[in-house]
Motif scaffolding. Structure first.
Motif, PDB file in Angstrom:
ATOM      1  N   LEU A  67      40.328  44.520  50.215  1.00 51.49           N
ATOM      2  CA  LEU A  67      41.361  43.839  50.999  1.00 51.49           C
ATOM      3  C   LEU A  67      42.688  44.072  50.309  1.00 51.49           C
ATOM      4  O   LEU A  67      42.934  43.573  49.205  1.00 51.49           O
ATOM      5  N   ARG A  68      43.543  44.833  50.957  1.00 57.90           N
ATOM      6  CA  ARG A  68      44.808  45.217  50.347  1.00 57.90           C
ATOM      7  C   ARG A  68      45.891  44.164  50.572  1.00 57.90           C
ATOM      8  O   ARG A  68      45.765  43.307  51.445  1.00 57.90           O
ATOM      9  N   GLN A  69      46.939  44.253  49.788  1.00 61.62           N
ATOM     10  CA  GLN A  69      48.080  43.348  49.947  1.00 61.62           C
ATOM     11  C   GLN A  69      48.629  43.465  51.366  1.00 61.62           C
ATOM     12  O   GLN A  69      48.847  44.561  51.876  1.00 61.62           O
ATOM     13  N   GLY A  70      48.828  42.340  52.022  1.00 61.99           N
ATOM     14  CA  GLY A  70      49.351  42.354  53.389  1.00 61.99           C
ATOM     15  C   GLY A  70      48.348  42.808  54.425  1.00 61.99           C
ATOM     16  O   GLY A  70      48.734  43.164  55.546  1.00 61.99           O
ATOM     17  N   ALA A  71      47.052  42.773  54.086  1.00 60.35           N
ATOM     18  CA  ALA A  71      46.026  43.253  55.017  1.00 60.35           C
ATOM     19  C   ALA A  71      46.063  42.503  56.343  1.00 60.35           C
ATOM     20  O   ALA A  71      45.685  43.045  57.384  1.00 60.35           O
ATOM     21  N   GLY A  84      32.497  37.426  56.098  1.00 56.17           N
ATOM     22  CA  GLY A  84      31.207  37.421  55.422  1.00 56.17           C
ATOM     23  C   GLY A  84      30.417  38.697  55.678  1.00 56.17           C
ATOM     24  O   GLY A  84      30.646  39.431  56.648  1.00 56.17           O
ATOM     25  N   TYR A  85      29.484  38.980  54.773  1.00 60.53           N
ATOM     26  CA  TYR A  85      28.564  40.105  54.900  1.00 60.53           C
ATOM     27  C   TYR A  85      29.278  41.445  55.017  1.00 60.53           C
ATOM     28  O   TYR A  85      28.939  42.284  55.859  1.00 60.53           O
ATOM     29  N   ASN A  86      30.299  41.632  54.192  1.00 62.74           N
ATOM     30  CA  ASN A  86      30.905  42.943  54.048  1.00 62.74           C
ATOM     31  C   ASN A  86      30.531  43.511  52.670  1.00 62.74           C
ATOM     32  O   ASN A  86      29.530  43.083  52.065  1.00 62.74           O
ATOM     33  N   GLN A  87      31.315  44.417  52.161  1.00 59.97           N
ATOM     34  CA  GLN A  87      31.081  45.003  50.843  1.00 59.97           C
ATOM     35  C   GLN A  87      32.327  44.824  49.962  1.00 59.97           C
ATOM     36  O   GLN A  87      32.620  45.642  49.107  1.00 59.97           O
ATOM     37  N   ILE A  88      33.036  43.738  50.194  1.00 64.20           N
ATOM     38  CA  ILE A  88      34.312  43.514  49.518  1.00 64.20           C
ATOM     39  C   ILE A  88      34.080  43.304  48.019  1.00 64.20           C
ATOM     40  O   ILE A  88      33.391  42.374  47.610  1.00 64.20           O
ATOM     41  N   SER A  89      34.663  44.172  47.213  1.00 66.63           N
ATOM     42  CA  SER A  89      34.563  44.050  45.757  1.00 66.63           C
ATOM     43  C   SER A  89      35.926  43.849  45.121  1.00 66.63           C
ATOM     44  O   SER A  89      36.009  43.419  43.965  1.00 66.63           O
ATOM     45  N   ALA A  90      36.993  44.147  45.861  1.00 64.52           N
ATOM     46  CA  ALA A  90      38.344  44.005  45.316  1.00 64.52           C
ATOM     47  C   ALA A  90      39.242  43.321  46.341  1.00 64.52           C
ATOM     48  O   ALA A  90      39.237  43.680  47.526  1.00 64.52           O
ATOM     49  N   VAL A  91      40.003  42.326  45.861  1.00 65.89           N
ATOM     50  CA  VAL A  91      40.975  41.619  46.704  1.00 65.89           C
ATOM     51  C   VAL A  91      42.313  41.676  45.986  1.00 65.89           C
ATOM     52  O   VAL A  91      42.474  41.090  44.908  1.00 65.89           O
ATOM     53  N   GLU A  92      43.269  42.378  46.562  1.00 70.46           N
ATOM     54  CA  GLU A  92      44.571  42.526  45.921  1.00 70.46           C
ATOM     55  C   GLU A  92      45.398  41.248  46.065  1.00 70.46           C
ATOM     56  O   GLU A  92      45.302  40.554  47.093  1.00 70.46           O
ATOM     57  N   PRO A  93      46.210  40.925  45.063  1.00 67.88           N
ATOM     58  CA  PRO A  93      47.130  39.786  45.208  1.00 67.88           C
ATOM     59  C   PRO A  93      48.009  39.961  46.446  1.00 67.88           C
ATOM     60  O   PRO A  93      48.529  41.037  46.697  1.00 67.88           O
ATOM     61  N   GLY A  94      48.146  38.918  47.223  1.00 71.61           N
ATOM     62  CA  GLY A  94      48.954  38.983  48.443  1.00 71.61           C
ATOM     63  C   GLY A  94      48.144  39.246  49.687  1.00 71.61           C
ATOM     64  O   GLY A  94      48.695  39.258  50.796  1.00 71.61           O
TER      65      GLY A  94
END
Length: 422
Positions: A67-71, A84-94
């Motif tokens: 999930l990128r900044q400003g997604a 839920g039930y994705n493969q999200i491993s990184a969440v950027e600030p913002g």
């Protein structure tokens, strides 16, 4: 012509409000909310082209990994966001910072190890937060500080080994909490959680066991069953040591304070010193067991005046007016911190006891004698003050025939006794 323009304008507005990515289906609910349904579409990222007035966005069960900044900048009015039930491993600030209308956020069943907790500061209306079944190993104490409306918090099935005391203190609306199936290390750092669960009105959902994985003696035992005697808050007692009764010294006074502590686990002893010119913190002994000072470089220059021993004793050789101030001993363990202070002053007089008592008739009189076995000082007295009074005759002859000052020492305590403890 004017009716035609109006119709075109209305059509344009409707078209804009129903803008929908090709992978999604969008519709207006009976309550007027716009739903964007994008679940089960194998999407690798948040789709573009969403309408700005989407209030419900479903992105569950896709292949989103980051999930990128400003997604979600295109949907600033979204109130419910399901990821839920994705493969999200990184969440950027913002990534979530702009979603001030958000009430429901589901990030469960992903691979999140770290999260930009500062993004939650703008989500004051959040009511449900699901972060269960991720890989979170820790939370900052103030992670949920701004979430005054949060009612339901799911943290179960993560990798949490401990939680900072006070993590849930600023959640006045919280009614449901799930923290089961985490590998808690049941040191005294989580003893607060036992006390909190015993006193809170929050429902601790028992979908699984909240068990200790460590230490070995508590493995398999519920966090709420940590024995009380394993974790005892510190107590601390500060004693002024002296064997200087009618002593004559030529090198100046060595002030000695002794800090006795108790608790489980055994507390660490720390010192704080505040004089008129500086503040010093000493977080451990700086004198080795053999009585020698630690090698240069291991002790800060500002601390070299103060000899701190492992047994809780502090000695200040050649104590002078510059060393006057507040001396605080702190006892610190995983359960809490206790401290006790004494204000030490140095005064000279031809007749120490009489002159000082004239100035302060409430001072305790020790009969002109110093204290032998360690005088204890009571913190119930406001502004406890240990006054070391010295009597300096005009001069005394040294063996070499020179005149040297002679210090005859006595002690007075301006308090309700001579011991400080907590």
């Amino acid at each position: 012509m004017r009716p035609l323009l109006c119709c075109l304008g209305i059509a344009a507005l409707l078209g804009h409000s129903l803008a929908c990515p090709s992978a999604c289906s969008c519709s207006t609910k009976k309550n007027g909310r716009l739903l964007a349904e994008c679940a089960y579409k194998e999407l690798p990222e948040v789709p573009r082209g969403l309408s700005p007035n989407v209030s419900i966005l479903t992105l569950s069960a896709n292949r989103i990994g980051r999930l990128r900044q400003g997604a979600f900048a295109e949907v600033p009015e979204v109130q419910s966001l399901w990821l839920g039930y994705n493969q999200i491993s990184a969440v950027e600030p913002g990534a979530f910072a702009l979603l001030a209308q958000l009430k429901n956020l589901d990030l469960s069943h992903n691979k999140i190890t770290d999260f930009p907790w500062q993004d939650l500061r703008n989500l004051s209306g959040l009511q449900i937060l699901k972060m269960n079944n991720n890989r979170l190993a820790g939370l900052p104490r103030d992670a949920f500080l701004a979430l005054k409306d949060l009612r339901s918090l799911w943290l179960n099935d993560n990798e949490l080994t401990t939680l900072a005391e006070g993590t849930f203190d600023n959640l006045p609306s919280l009614s449901q909490l799930q923290i089961f199936n985490n590998p808690f290390n049941c040191s005294c750092k989580v003893f607060w959680l036992k006390r909190w669960t015993e006193n809170t009105s929050v429902s601790i959902t028992k979908g699984g066991a909240t068990l200790c994985v460590a230490p070995g003696r508590l493995k398999g035992r519920a966090v709420t069953d940590i024995p009380d005697h394993h974790c005892v808050a510190p107590s601390v007692q500060l004693t002024y040591l002296s064997n200087l009764d009618n002593t004559v010294t030529y090198d100046g006074l060595t002030l000695t304070l002794h800090c006795s502590v108790a608790g489980s686990p055994p507390p660490e002893i720390r010192w704080k010193i505040q004089t008129s010119s500086r503040g010093i913190e000493i977080n451990g002994p700086n004198v080795a067991r053999d009585g020698n000072a630690f090698p240069p470089g291991r002790v800060k220059q500002s601390q070299e005046r103060f000899l701190v021993f492992k047994n809780g004793t502090m000695a200040i050789p050649k104590f002078s007016k510059e060393d006057e101030g507040i001396y605080t001993c702190l006892a610190v363990n995983d359960v809490g911190t206790r401290e006790v202070s004494v204000n030490v002053a140095l005064a000279g007089s031809e007749n120490p006891a009489e002159d000082l008592l004239q100035d302060d008739p409430q001072a305790s009189h020790l009969g002109g004698q110093s204290c032998y076995k360690g005088d204890e000082m009571d913190p119930s007295g406001a502004g406890e003050k240990l006054v070391i009074v010295y009597h300096m005759p005009r001069e005394s002859k040294s063996k070499a025939g020179g005149a040297v000052p002679r210090l005859q020492l006595g002690t007075l305590l301006l308090a309700l006794g001579i011991v400080l403890c907590w």
